[in-house]
Write a protein that holds these residues in place. Structure first.
Motif, PDB file in Angstrom:
ATOM      1  N   ARG A 297       0.827  -1.208   0.000  1.00 11.44           N
ATOM      2  CA  ARG A 297       0.000   0.000   0.000  1.00 11.44           C
ATOM      3  C   ARG A 297       0.863   1.260   0.000  1.00 11.44           C
ATOM      4  NH1 ARG A 297      -2.664  -0.670  -2.615  1.00 11.44           N
ATOM      5  NH2 ARG A 297      -3.972   1.119  -2.107  1.00 11.44           N
ATOM      6  N   ALA A 298       2.009   1.214   0.684  1.00 12.74           N
ATOM      7  CA  ALA A 298       2.913   2.370   0.671  1.00 12.74           C
ATOM      8  C   ALA A 298       3.461   2.611  -0.730  1.00 12.74           C
ATOM      9  CB  ALA A 298       4.060   2.150   1.662  1.00 12.74           C
ATOM     10  N   PHE A 299       3.843   1.522  -1.418  1.00 12.00           N
ATOM     11  CA  PHE A 299       4.372   1.651  -2.771  1.00 12.00           C
ATOM     12  C   PHE A 299       3.320   2.231  -3.714  1.00 12.00           C
ATOM     13  CE2 PHE A 299       5.103  -0.162  -7.021  1.00 12.00           C
ATOM     14  CZ  PHE A 299       6.381   0.318  -7.282  1.00 12.00           C
ATOM     15  N   GLU A 300       2.087   1.718  -3.640  1.00 12.36           N
ATOM     16  CA  GLU A 300       1.046   2.219  -4.542  1.00 12.36           C
ATOM     17  C   GLU A 300       0.683   3.662  -4.210  1.00 12.36           C
ATOM     18  OE1 GLU A 300      -3.221   0.859  -6.490  1.00 12.36           O
ATOM     19  OE2 GLU A 300      -2.327  -0.326  -4.877  1.00 12.36           O
ATOM     20  N   CYS A 301       0.687   4.019  -2.930  1.00 12.20           N
ATOM     21  CA  CYS A 301       0.406   5.404  -2.544  1.00 12.20           C
ATOM     22  C   CYS A 301       1.454   6.345  -3.130  1.00 12.20           C
ATOM     23  CB  CYS A 301       0.367   5.512  -1.020  1.00 12.20           C
ATOM     24  SG  CYS A 301      -0.041   7.160  -0.403  1.00 12.20           S
TER      25      CYS A 301
END
Length: 440
Positions: A297-301
């Motif tokens: 989720r951090a990468f996609e954010c």
């Protein structure tokens, strides 16, 4: 008595014209020069001074006559002054014209109203100044605070990248105007065979992030946001949200709901303890442990924040080096399973050699350069094989940000700027598997 020589009056004039005492010879005056005896005319110059007197200064040269002053300029007509209003509003008049126009504006109401309208129009021609001294000041301040200020309730190390990236994206959203929420954003990914994409807006991107974050919220037992209910893959949940009434809410409400959900996720895992890291989070065709799900989720954010920043022309820096390393490590760890999945679906060739689980097999050396980089050894023939430098058949070197762009589906595998050495087929399989990690 007159005409007598009186000894008591020494200054008395004698008949011979002399003066003195009785018995002294008469005083004879010196002879006069002819010039002194000449008649004095009113226009005649004074005689030369005596040698004992200092010479008189020469007369000053007469000044040129400046002549009569120029006549005053005729007053400007109303029509001429009105024609100068545009130049006056742009500060393009001379000093005399400016004074004349401003004096006229105090007496002419119609011209004064026109001058106000023109000044307002000129103000619109100048873009508003950014109040931030440095566009990256906010993001750098947030990064410093997140790395130096200890939290009262420590955030797990594997959740810290998500906490940082959601905070940075929220800072970006605070700086944009309401009109920019409708700015077009192109979402891109790699569908396994070719690049794919979809046109969205900034508001829809935030709705997409909130819908996929809802999968993690479901796994933690948190209430799901309106419009994000129900099982499904990230793409299915996103399409369901975009089709719901929640997608039509005001941009501020969408941002507030997404941010509140992120805070709930961080708060929950901070209190949950270490055992929560291994909780399964189902994404449809695959499942991730909670610790990897937060990195995902951090990468996609971060990736979608870059998409938004590009759409609204906002500078956006990459994550901190430590966080970026964790994201790259997540992608590298999932490459063996992705390569095997592509083989099962016919998107990649069969393995060269079959090896037993836990034994060394053919290996690709993946070198990531720059901040957050490192070295990874990828087994090529089986996810259960043991990677070994002694079995290395290929070497690929990529910049850290280029690798992340490839994993996000923003760079086609054939166009990735990679240094390559060794087995070409193995290199192609790894690059295409990296791009296949991306999704909507």
């Amino acid at each position: 008595m007159s005409g007598t020589n009186d000894p008591a009056d020494p200054g008395r004039r004698l008949p011979d014209g002399g003066s003195g005492t009785p018995g002294s010879p008469p005083r004879i005056p010196p002879p006069r020069s002819p010039a002194e005896d000449a008649p004095r005319w009113p226009y005649a110059p004074d005689p030369a001074p005596r040698p004992s007197s200092p010479p008189a200064p020469p007369p000053a040269s007469p000044k040129a006559d400046p002549g009569p002053p120029p006549p005053p300029a005729p007053p400007m007509s109303h029509g001429l002054l009105k024609s100068l209003l545009g130049a006056w509003a742009l500060a393009a008049c001379s000093a005399e014209e400016t004074a004349a126009v401003e004096a006229h504006l105090t007496d002419c109401a119609s011209c004064a109203e026109e001058a106000v309208r023109l000044r307002d129009a000129v103000a619109l021609l100048h873009p508003e100044d950014n109040l931030d001294l440095d566009p990256t000041l906010r993001s750098r301040t947030l990064a410093t605070c997140l790395t130096r200020r200890p939290a009262r309730i420590p955030v797990p190390e594997w959740a810290a990248p998500y906490d940082a990236e959601t905070a940075r994206l929220d800072a970006l959203l605070r700086d944009i105007g309401e009109a920019e929420w409708r700015a077009p954003v192109r979402l891109g990914w790699f569908d396994g065979r070719r690049p794919a994409g979809r046109d969205t807006t900034v508001a829809e991107v935030i709705g997409h992030l909130m819908a996929v974050d809802g999968i993690v919220a479901d796994a933690l037992g948190l209430p799901t946001r309106r419009g994000c209910e129900g099982p499904g893959t990230p793409a299915e949940r996103t399409e369901a949200f975009w089709a719901s009434a929640a997608a039509e809410q005001a941009p501020g409400e969408t941002r507030a709901a997404w941010r509140a959900q992120g805070h709930s996720l961080i708060r929950t895992v901070s209190f949950a303890g270490g055992d929560a890291a291994e909780l399964d989070v189902p994404y449809g065709p695959f499942t991730l442990p909670l610790r990897d799900s937060f990195l995902d989720r951090a990468f996609e954010c971060w990736v979608h924040a870059g998409d938004i920043a590009e759409a609204v022309h906002y500078p956006y820096a990459p994550p901190a080096a430590g966080h970026l390393h964790h994201m790259i490590d997540l992608a590298a760890r999932h490459l063996p399973a992705t390569i095997a999945h592509r083989r099962r679906t016919g998107l990649s060739g069969p393995p060269r050699t079959l090896v037993a689980a836990g034994t060394p097999g053919r290996t690709l050396h993946l070198e990531i350069e720059g901040d957050g980089g490192g070295h990874w050894h990828i087994p090529l023939d089986s996810p259960a094989a043991l990677p070994s430098p002694d079995e290395e058949v290929a070497h690929v070197a990529l910049d850290a940000l280029e690798f992340c762009r490839l994993a996000a589906g923003h760079v086609p595998p054939e166009e990735a700027a990679a240094g390559q050495l060794g087995d070409r087929e193995a290199i192609r399989d790894v690059l295409r598997a990296t791009a296949s990690l991306s999704r909507l």
